[in-house]
Design a protein around this motif. Structure first.
Motif, PDB file in Angstrom:
ATOM      1  N   ASN A 246       0.815  -1.219   0.000  1.00 26.60           N
ATOM      2  CA  ASN A 246       0.000   0.000   0.000  1.00 26.60           C
ATOM      3  C   ASN A 246       0.844   1.262   0.000  1.00 26.60           C
ATOM      4  O   ASN A 246       0.429   2.292  -0.522  1.00 26.60           O
ATOM      5  N   THR A 247       2.026   1.180   0.565  1.00 27.23           N
ATOM      6  CA  THR A 247       2.895   2.351   0.663  1.00 27.23           C
ATOM      7  C   THR A 247       3.744   2.546  -0.587  1.00 27.23           C
ATOM      8  O   THR A 247       3.975   3.683  -1.001  1.00 27.23           O
ATOM      9  N   PHE A 248       4.203   1.450  -1.224  1.00 28.59           N
ATOM     10  CA  PHE A 248       5.211   1.604  -2.274  1.00 28.59           C
ATOM     11  C   PHE A 248       4.915   0.990  -3.641  1.00 28.59           C
ATOM     12  O   PHE A 248       5.624   1.286  -4.596  1.00 28.59           O
ATOM     13  N   TYR A 249       3.923   0.136  -3.758  1.00 22.82           N
ATOM     14  CA  TYR A 249       3.757  -0.515  -5.051  1.00 22.82           C
ATOM     15  C   TYR A 249       3.455   0.497  -6.161  1.00 22.82           C
ATOM     16  O   TYR A 249       4.101   0.488  -7.206  1.00 22.82           O
ATOM     17  N   GLN A 250       2.512   1.357  -5.947  1.00 20.75           N
ATOM     18  CA  GLN A 250       2.155   2.331  -6.980  1.00 20.75           C
ATOM     19  C   GLN A 250       3.295   3.314  -7.254  1.00 20.75           C
ATOM     20  O   GLN A 250       3.604   3.606  -8.408  1.00 20.75           O
ATOM     21  N   SER A 251       3.917   3.819  -6.228  1.00 20.44           N
ATOM     22  CA  SER A 251       4.943   4.855  -6.397  1.00 20.44           C
ATOM     23  C   SER A 251       6.309   4.318  -6.813  1.00 20.44           C
ATOM     24  O   SER A 251       7.066   5.014  -7.496  1.00 20.44           O
ATOM     25  N   HIS A 252       6.643   3.082  -6.422  1.00 19.65           N
ATOM     26  CA  HIS A 252       7.991   2.562  -6.662  1.00 19.65           C
ATOM     27  C   HIS A 252       8.008   1.210  -7.375  1.00 19.65           C
ATOM     28  O   HIS A 252       9.085   0.617  -7.523  1.00 19.65           O
ATOM     29  N   ASN A 253       6.849   0.714  -7.774  1.00 19.24           N
ATOM     30  CA  ASN A 253       6.761  -0.544  -8.514  1.00 19.24           C
ATOM     31  C   ASN A 253       7.557  -1.654  -7.809  1.00 19.24           C
ATOM     32  O   ASN A 253       8.285  -2.425  -8.431  1.00 19.24           O
ATOM     33  N   THR A 254       7.396  -1.718  -6.492  1.00 21.97           N
ATOM     34  CA  THR A 254       8.179  -2.652  -5.682  1.00 21.97           C
ATOM     35  C   THR A 254       7.257  -3.435  -4.762  1.00 21.97           C
ATOM     36  O   THR A 254       6.350  -2.866  -4.163  1.00 21.97           O
ATOM     37  N   ARG A 255       7.555  -4.734  -4.659  1.00 24.09           N
ATOM     38  CA  ARG A 255       6.788  -5.616  -3.788  1.00 24.09           C
ATOM     39  C   ARG A 255       7.712  -6.346  -2.822  1.00 24.09           C
ATOM     40  O   ARG A 255       8.852  -6.670  -3.149  1.00 24.09           O
ATOM     41  N   LEU A 256       7.159  -6.650  -1.657  1.00 26.11           N
ATOM     42  CA  LEU A 256       7.822  -7.451  -0.639  1.00 26.11           C
ATOM     43  C   LEU A 256       7.361  -8.891  -0.840  1.00 26.11           C
ATOM     44  O   LEU A 256       6.167  -9.172  -0.847  1.00 26.11           O
ATOM     45  N   ILE A 257       8.321  -9.811  -1.033  1.00 23.42           N
ATOM     46  CA  ILE A 257       8.021 -11.195  -1.392  1.00 23.42           C
ATOM     47  C   ILE A 257       8.595 -12.155  -0.352  1.00 23.42           C
ATOM     48  O   ILE A 257       9.779 -12.095  -0.021  1.00 23.42           O
ATOM     49  N   LYS A 258       7.739 -13.085   0.132  1.00 23.38           N
ATOM     50  CA  LYS A 258       8.197 -14.124   1.055  1.00 23.38           C
ATOM     51  C   LYS A 258       8.967 -15.160   0.253  1.00 23.38           C
ATOM     52  O   LYS A 258       8.437 -15.787  -0.648  1.00 23.38           O
ATOM     53  N   GLY A 259      10.251 -15.323   0.584  1.00 26.42           N
ATOM     54  CA  GLY A 259      11.093 -16.289  -0.111  1.00 26.42           C
ATOM     55  C   GLY A 259      11.241 -17.572   0.673  1.00 26.42           C
ATOM     56  O   GLY A 259      10.882 -17.657   1.841  1.00 26.42           O
ATOM     57  N   ASP A 260      11.774 -18.580   0.012  1.00 26.91           N
ATOM     58  CA  ASP A 260      12.005 -19.869   0.658  1.00 26.91           C
ATOM     59  C   ASP A 260      13.452 -20.044   1.108  1.00 26.91           C
ATOM     60  O   ASP A 260      13.763 -20.953   1.859  1.00 26.91           O
ATOM     61  N   ASP A 261      14.316 -19.185   0.616  1.00 26.89           N
ATOM     62  CA  ASP A 261      15.744 -19.377   0.852  1.00 26.89           C
ATOM     63  C   ASP A 261      16.378 -18.074   1.306  1.00 26.89           C
ATOM     64  O   ASP A 261      15.796 -17.329   2.073  1.00 26.89           O
ATOM     65  N   GLU A 262      17.559 -17.783   0.785  1.00 23.71           N
ATOM     66  CA  GLU A 262      18.296 -16.584   1.150  1.00 23.71           C
ATOM     67  C   GLU A 262      17.602 -15.325   0.622  1.00 23.71           C
ATOM     68  O   GLU A 262      17.007 -15.349  -0.457  1.00 23.71           O
ATOM     69  N   PRO A 263      17.706 -14.214   1.349  1.00 22.81           N
ATOM     70  CA  PRO A 263      17.107 -12.974   0.872  1.00 22.81           C
ATOM     71  C   PRO A 263      17.871 -12.423  -0.327  1.00 22.81           C
ATOM     72  O   PRO A 263      19.073 -12.670  -0.479  1.00 22.81           O
TER      73      PRO A 263
END
Length: 189
Positions: free
Chosen positions: A13-30
């Protein structure tokens, strides 16, 4: 109380529209992955669904400038666990700002924060010295102000978790163990 789905939604809600960025849950190393032909948005991938890992990786994104955010892992080197004394000193030098921001994010979210020297199989350094540098950096950010993206996320977290806003130096204190030794950092309320 601290659900990863909430943090993902707050970030989106804070950054997707303005920065085209998403927070993604990964299975391994960040890892940070800029947009490419396969994925049209930038990805902050954090480890194993851990809330603390997500805050830490977000902090790196908040430190990175526009040009760095166009490079995988911001174009920085990473020397994995097992660093020698010199490599550990370099690691800690580049981690002070992200960990200070992570501490601020944690405080705004009402989430416990601990510094990480991230070198279990390498040269052990004085955690106390690193904590002190991170603490000084937090105080410096509070005095001079966080960048616009960081401020926006801090406010969004504070609103969601109903924590005190604006952040003040009094919210960032040391906690000592019963022997008087420096222990984990704690967020005072």
């Amino acid at each position: 109380m601290h659900q990863i789905a909430d943090l993902i939604a707050i970030f989106e809600n804070t950054f997707y529209q303005s920065h085209n960025t998403r927070l993604i849950k990964g299975d391994d190393e960040p890892i940070y992955l800029p947009a490419d032909e396969q994925t049209p948005y930038h990805q902050i991938v954090f480890a194993h669904g851990f809330y603390a890992s997500a805050l830490h990786e977000i902090a790196h994104w908040l430190v990175a400038g526009e040009a760095r955010r166009l490079k995988e892992d911001y174009g920085y080197w990473y020397c994995p666990d097992g660093r020698d004394k010199h490599q550990q000193a370099e690691f800690e030098a580049v981690e002070v700002k992200p960990q200070a921001i992570e501490w601020a994010l944690s405080t705004a979210a009402g989430f416990d924060f601990n510094v990480s020297v991230d070198n279990l199989n390498g040269e052990q350094t004085c955690r106390f010295d690193f904590q002190a540098r991170v603490h000084q950096q937090v105080l410096s950010f509070l005095a001079s102000g966080f960048n616009q993206r960081t401020t926006a996320l801090l406010k969004a977290l504070s609103d969601f978790y109903k924590t005190p806003w604006p952040l003040t130096a009094a919210q960032f204190t040391w906690q000592r163990d019963f022997h008087g030794n420096p222990g984990a950092l704690s967020d005072a309320v």
